[in-house]
Design a protein around this motif. Structure first.
Motif, PDB file in Angstrom:
ATOM      1  N   LEU A  10      -1.401   7.407  -4.852  1.00 48.31           N
ATOM      2  CA  LEU A  10      -0.687   6.697  -3.796  1.00 48.31           C
ATOM      3  C   LEU A  10       0.413   7.588  -3.235  1.00 48.31           C
ATOM      4  O   LEU A  10       1.266   8.075  -3.980  1.00 48.31           O
ATOM      5  CB  LEU A  10      -0.074   5.399  -4.325  1.00 48.31           C
ATOM      6  N   ASP A  11       0.371   7.789  -1.939  1.00 48.31           N
ATOM      7  CA  ASP A  11       1.423   8.500  -1.212  1.00 48.31           C
ATOM      8  C   ASP A  11       2.421   7.458  -0.739  1.00 48.31           C
ATOM      9  O   ASP A  11       2.203   6.769   0.254  1.00 48.31           O
ATOM     10  CB  ASP A  11       0.807   9.259  -0.036  1.00 48.31           C
ATOM     11  N   ALA A  12       3.517   7.316  -1.467  1.00 45.51           N
ATOM     12  CA  ALA A  12       4.535   6.323  -1.129  1.00 45.51           C
ATOM     13  C   ALA A  12       5.567   6.979  -0.222  1.00 45.51           C
ATOM     14  O   ALA A  12       6.582   7.512  -0.689  1.00 45.51           O
ATOM     15  CB  ALA A  12       5.181   5.770  -2.395  1.00 45.51           C
ATOM     16  N   THR A  17       2.872   3.076   2.451  1.00 49.98           N
ATOM     17  CA  THR A  17       2.184   3.623   1.281  1.00 49.98           C
ATOM     18  C   THR A  17       0.696   3.672   1.567  1.00 49.98           C
ATOM     19  O   THR A  17       0.115   2.696   2.040  1.00 49.98           O
ATOM     20  CB  THR A  17       2.452   2.775   0.029  1.00 49.98           C
ATOM     21  N   ARG A  18       0.095   4.807   1.259  1.00 46.09           N
ATOM     22  CA  ARG A  18      -1.337   4.985   1.491  1.00 46.09           C
ATOM     23  C   ARG A  18      -2.012   5.322   0.170  1.00 46.09           C
ATOM     24  O   ARG A  18      -1.559   6.205  -0.554  1.00 46.09           O
ATOM     25  CB  ARG A  18      -1.579   6.108   2.504  1.00 46.09           C
ATOM     26  N   LYS A  49     -13.564   7.996   4.130  1.00 48.49           N
ATOM     27  CA  LYS A  49     -12.513   7.368   4.927  1.00 48.49           C
ATOM     28  C   LYS A  49     -12.234   5.940   4.478  1.00 48.49           C
ATOM     29  O   LYS A  49     -11.077   5.504   4.448  1.00 48.49           O
ATOM     30  CB  LYS A  49     -12.903   7.397   6.412  1.00 48.49           C
ATOM     31  N   HIS A  50     -13.302   5.201   4.128  1.00 45.87           N
ATOM     32  CA  HIS A  50     -13.068   3.805   3.756  1.00 45.87           C
ATOM     33  C   HIS A  50     -12.516   3.678   2.334  1.00 45.87           C
ATOM     34  O   HIS A  50     -12.225   2.577   1.875  1.00 45.87           O
ATOM     35  CB  HIS A  50     -14.355   2.982   3.898  1.00 45.87           C
ATOM     36  N   TRP A  51     -12.355   4.805   1.619  1.00 49.25           N
ATOM     37  CA  TRP A  51     -11.688   4.776   0.326  1.00 49.25           C
ATOM     38  C   TRP A  51     -10.169   4.832   0.471  1.00 49.25           C
ATOM     39  O   TRP A  51      -9.451   4.761  -0.520  1.00 49.25           O
ATOM     40  CB  TRP A  51     -12.153   5.952  -0.537  1.00 49.25           C
ATOM     41  N   THR A  52      -9.684   4.972   1.694  1.00 46.01           N
ATOM     42  CA  THR A  52      -8.256   5.096   1.972  1.00 46.01           C
ATOM     43  C   THR A  52      -7.743   3.832   2.649  1.00 46.01           C
ATOM     44  O   THR A  52      -8.425   3.247   3.493  1.00 46.01           O
ATOM     45  CB  THR A  52      -7.992   6.314   2.875  1.00 46.01           C
ATOM     46  N   LYS A  53      -6.544   3.434   2.266  1.00 47.96           N
ATOM     47  CA  LYS A  53      -5.941   2.243   2.877  1.00 47.96           C
ATOM     48  C   LYS A  53      -4.428   2.440   2.935  1.00 47.96           C
ATOM     49  O   LYS A  53      -3.822   2.931   1.982  1.00 47.96           O
ATOM     50  CB  LYS A  53      -6.277   0.988   2.065  1.00 47.96           C
ATOM     51  N   LYS A  54      -3.821   2.039   4.062  1.00 42.72           N
ATOM     52  CA  LYS A  54      -2.373   2.160   4.218  1.00 42.72           C
ATOM     53  C   LYS A  54      -1.764   0.811   4.554  1.00 42.72           C
ATOM     54  O   LYS A  54      -2.333   0.035   5.325  1.00 42.72           O
ATOM     55  CB  LYS A  54      -2.026   3.166   5.327  1.00 42.72           C
ATOM     56  N   ILE A  55      -0.610   0.555   3.952  1.00 42.90           N
ATOM     57  CA  ILE A  55       0.146  -0.649   4.287  1.00 42.90           C
ATOM     58  C   ILE A  55       1.591  -0.255   4.571  1.00 42.90           C
ATOM     59  O   ILE A  55       2.060   0.802   4.142  1.00 42.90           O
ATOM     60  CB  ILE A  55       0.087  -1.697   3.162  1.00 42.90           C
ATOM     61  N   GLN A  56       2.272  -1.104   5.314  1.00 41.66           N
ATOM     62  CA  GLN A  56       3.666  -0.857   5.671  1.00 41.66           C
ATOM     63  C   GLN A  56       4.510  -2.054   5.229  1.00 41.66           C
ATOM     64  O   GLN A  56       3.988  -3.145   5.034  1.00 41.66           O
ATOM     65  CB  GLN A  56       3.785  -0.643   7.186  1.00 41.66           C
ATOM     66  N   PRO A  57       5.808  -1.867   5.058  1.00 41.26           N
ATOM     67  CA  PRO A  57       6.614  -0.641   5.142  1.00 41.26           C
ATOM     68  C   PRO A  57       6.544   0.143   3.836  1.00 41.26           C
ATOM     69  O   PRO A  57       5.691  -0.157   2.990  1.00 41.26           O
ATOM     70  CB  PRO A  57       8.005  -1.186   5.394  1.00 41.26           C
ATOM     71  N   GLY A  58       7.451   1.120   3.666  1.00 38.65           N
ATOM     72  CA  GLY A  58       7.470   1.915   2.451  1.00 38.65           C
ATOM     73  C   GLY A  58       8.106   1.167   1.284  1.00 38.65           C
ATOM     74  O   GLY A  58       8.813   0.167   1.475  1.00 38.65           O
ATOM     75  N   LEU A  98       3.180   8.605  -6.224  1.00 38.53           N
ATOM     76  CA  LEU A  98       4.136   9.685  -6.026  1.00 38.53           C
ATOM     77  C   LEU A  98       4.900   9.405  -4.739  1.00 38.53           C
ATOM     78  O   LEU A  98       4.340   9.422  -3.650  1.00 38.53           O
ATOM     79  CB  LEU A  98       3.406  11.027  -5.962  1.00 38.53           C
ATOM     80  N   ALA A  99       6.171   9.105  -4.897  1.00 37.24           N
ATOM     81  CA  ALA A  99       7.018   8.746  -3.759  1.00 37.24           C
ATOM     82  C   ALA A  99       7.687   9.991  -3.188  1.00 37.24           C
ATOM     83  O   ALA A  99       7.980  10.948  -3.916  1.00 37.24           O
ATOM     84  CB  ALA A  99       8.067   7.726  -4.176  1.00 37.24           C
ATOM     85  N   THR A 100       7.947   9.961  -1.882  1.00 42.87           N
ATOM     86  CA  THR A 100       8.493  11.140  -1.199  1.00 42.87           C
ATOM     87  C   THR A 100       9.870  10.837  -0.606  1.00 42.87           C
ATOM     88  O   THR A 100      10.681  10.171  -1.246  1.00 42.87           O
ATOM     89  CB  THR A 100       7.502  11.628  -0.132  1.00 42.87           C
TER      90      THR A 100
END
Length: 692
Positions: A10-12, A17-18, A49-58, A98-100
């Motif tokens: 997870l890219d937070a 977060t995706r 591509k369909h293995w990826t999902k993003k939601i908002q906000p962080g 992993l948050a950025t």
């Protein structure tokens, strides 16, 4: 044997977060069909591509309500990943959050509370592999984010698959640029001269090929916090407000907004009648460039020369050697509007700045009409159109005035003594990365995300190696394993000793070899024979009699030949079970021994006095013995038969009463009918007193 390995990362980020799901062949399987070149390459990571999902906000927005980060934020991402990964593989699939930069801006206490809630929620709502939350769920430094991105970009560009000895300069990788909402990163391998000069500033990266050999790179990585587009915009608005007279000023001209557009300080559209402080656009892009340039902070003190931005040290970049790819905002701001509407896609400074000028000088009403007609593609909406002029000016200043990438068509590239340019261009020719800078989003239909770099590092660390081989990871530029070395996961699984058993297992069960079925049958036969000999002599005797009745009478060739030898029986004698020889052991000799000393498997009449126990093995006083089946007992010997020791360590024979009679005899239980028994020794028993 496992075929696929998975990882959930997870890219937070600051704006959302995706979740990414990656998959690769288990290294044992991959080696079976790999060519010599592929054996010298890293594991092949795949995603869809369909293995990826993003939601908002962080997740940083949950600082004041950390308990809600699980149900309100992570729940959807966990369910998405669980829908992708087969259920049997979930327990072996590592989970990383992993948050950025967004989380880097919070206080330590707020960060810790959010991460603690994330850890608890993931462990209680999934079976993903999270052996250490401190490693798997954390806020990563900007330099680590940049290094992962550098790995991802060069992995997709096949930079790791070449033979480094084939390049005279030893330089065959691309530089990497990333920009998010809060921070920006740069990563590259300096020229040989700069690498020697700034060796202490480099990061040692170690990866492992399928055959167990290693690849090492010395990479310079740094990050600029508050240099992402959102944070740069915040600093820009603060400077505008200050120059316009402070908070009392209600209308502030903004050359980075299209003419006629009015927004609040945080970028939301407002009407001219609004009483809050507002920005009104003038559409002067040349002025926008001038006002965003000071945000680079190039005049900051530089304690360690040379520096690029904000006084942060960066080795000199030789653009004849280092060709860069840029992702995230470098892509979105150059492609989604300023290339989608044109046939010519190549990045050229003059062409790009001309298109930005043309777009940003339009009246806002004209831009709104173009959006409704999808002139710049279906992804461009009003929110993106309002922000793009500032973003474009910031990108141009960062690339050319900040980092120093030559303006194609205007700036000449300084001559270099390095002769790696030809190799770099040839290496990337098929993919079209010939420019000093190229913005990218996907390479070979795979998104260039720093999370891919993390997956490559983790998959590489799972390749079996010898016990003394160096681990996969990164740290200070020192030989071996420096004190600050970062492992992809917990330290344990990174070193795996491949045994001969693993080789046999692969030969029997893996691959497409025509010998696979015969090998499997041979393996099963070996297992059956081993089980046969482990089942005990009595059971072997019973099995023999069943085979005897099947193949023929007692004196048949089978009973006289191979069958008897395999069973280890004397087949010309009556078939007796094991019996206890008279005088074999006198329990009376164990003076002072308690019942517990004899073991729980010994069952006798407790009413007998100690003086009578010396004759327990004689005549009618033969005791009843039990075989305990509890293999967890400390006195068990493998198949559930309990050992009974005297105080001198002697092993007592404890066959049960029902085995003291001949298997084929009836009537009297006299012991005189055992002509061949004598003192046959069990291979697992120590000699008794009196036995030779």
């Amino acid at each position: 044997m496992v075929k696929w390995r998975y990882a959930v990362i997870l890219d937070a980020g600051s704006s959302g977060t995706r979740v990414y799901v990656y998959r690769w062949l288990d290294s044992a399987r991959a080696r079976q069909s790999a060519s010599p070149k592929e054996l010298k390459s890293l594991p092949e990571i795949k995603t869809k591509k369909h293995w990826t999902k993003k939601i908002q906000p962080g997740i940083s927005t949950f600082a004041d309500k950390p308990s809600r980060v699980g149900p309100d934020h992570l729940d959807k991402l966990l369910k998405h990943a669980l829908d992708v990964i087969p259920e049997p593989d979930v327990k072996d699939t590592p989970f990383f959050l992993l948050a950025t930069a967004g989380m880097r801006l919070l206080s330590d206490a707020d960060r810790d509370r959010i991460l603690s809630e994330v850890c608890s929620y993931v462990k209680s709502h999934s079976n993903f592999l999270v052996p250490d939350c401190g490693i798997h769920i954390q806020v990563i430094p900007g330099a680590t984010e940049g290094l992962y991105g550098w790995i991802a970009a060069n992995y997709l560009l096949d930079s790791f698959d070449g033979d480094t000895d084939a390049h005279e300069s030893g330089h065959h990788t691309y530089g990497f640029l990333d920009m998010g909402g809060a921070s920006a990163q740069i990563a590259f391998v300096p020229s040989e001269a700069e690498a020697r000069k700034h060796a202490n500033d480099l990061t040692l990266l170690r990866l492992r090929n399928l055959d167990g050999s290693i690849q090492e790179y010395k990479v310079f990585v740094t990050s600029w916090l508050e240099f992402g587009v959102r944070e740069a915009r915040r600093r820009y608005v603060e400077a505008l407000q200050k120059s316009a007279g402070g908070p009392k000023t209600k209308e502030i001209p903004d050359p980075c907004l299209p003419d006629g557009l009015r927004t609040s300080l945080d970028g939301k559209p407002v009407s001219s009648e609004s009483r809050e402080t507002q920005l009104f656009g003038t559409g002067r892009f040349d002025e926008c460039l001038e006002l965003t340039y000071p945000l680079l902070d190039k005049d900051a003190p530089c304690p360690d020369e040379p520096c690029l931005l904000h006084g942060i040290h960066v080795p000199a970049i030789d653009f004849n050697v280092n060709h860069f790819v840029g992702i995230s905002e470098y892509w979105h701001t150059t492609y989604e509007i300023f290339e989608m509407g044109y046939k010519d896609k190549a990045y050229d400074f003059n062409t790009y700045q001309e298109r930005v000028n043309q777009f940003c000088s339009q009246d806002w009403s004209a831009i709104e009409k173009g959006i409704s007609e999808h002139r710049w593609g279906s992804k461009v909406d009003e929110d993106k159109a309002m922000e793009v002029c500032f973003k474009a000016s910031w990108i141009i200043n960062m690339l050319h005035s900040g980092i120093g990438i030559p303006r194609v068509g205007l700036d000449s590239v300084k001559a270099s003594t390095q002769n790696g340019t030809k190799e770099v261009l040839e290496h990337g020719k098929e993919k079209g990365y010939l420019s000093t800078f190229q913005a990218v989003n996907e390479i070979d239909s795979t998104e260039v995300s720093w999370t891919l770099g993390k997956a490559v590092l983790y998959a590489s660390s799972l390749i079996p190696v010898g016990e003394n081989d160096l681990p996969v990871g990164f740290g200070s530029n020192q030989p071996g394993v420096p004190p600050d070395f970062q492992y992809p996961s917990i330290r344990g699984p990174t070193i795996i000793k491949e045994t001969d058993f693993e080789t046999w297992r692969e030969a029997l069960f893996g691959g497409e070899s025509p010998r696979r079925i015969p090998g499997l049958l041979l393996f099963l036969l070996i297992v059956v024979i081993m089980a046969f000999y482990l089942c005990g002599r009595n059971r072997r005797g019973r099995i023999y009699h069943k085979l005897q009745s099947f193949f023929g009478h007692k004196g048949s060739r089978f009973s006289r030949g191979l069958g008897g030898k395999l069973l280890g029986l004397r087949l010309n004698s009556p078939a007796y079970e094991r019996v206890m020889e008279e005088g074999g052991l006198d329990l009376g000799e164990m003076s002072g021994s308690s019942e517990s000393d004899r073991g729980d498997s010994l069952d006798y009449d407790s009413s007998k006095s100690p003086s009578k126990r010396s004759s327990l093995f004689n005549g009618s006083n033969t005791p009843t013995l039990k075989f305990e089946l509890d293999n967890g007992s400390g006195s068990s010997i493998g198949l559930g038969i309990s050992n009974i020791h005297d105080r001198q360590g002697m092993v007592l024979r404890n066959d049960s009463r029902e085995h003291l009679v001949p298997a084929v005899a009836s009537g009297s239980r006299s012991r005189a009918g055992s002509p061949t028994r004598m003192y046959r020794k069990s291979p697992v028993l120590a000699p008794m007193d009196g036995e030779q």
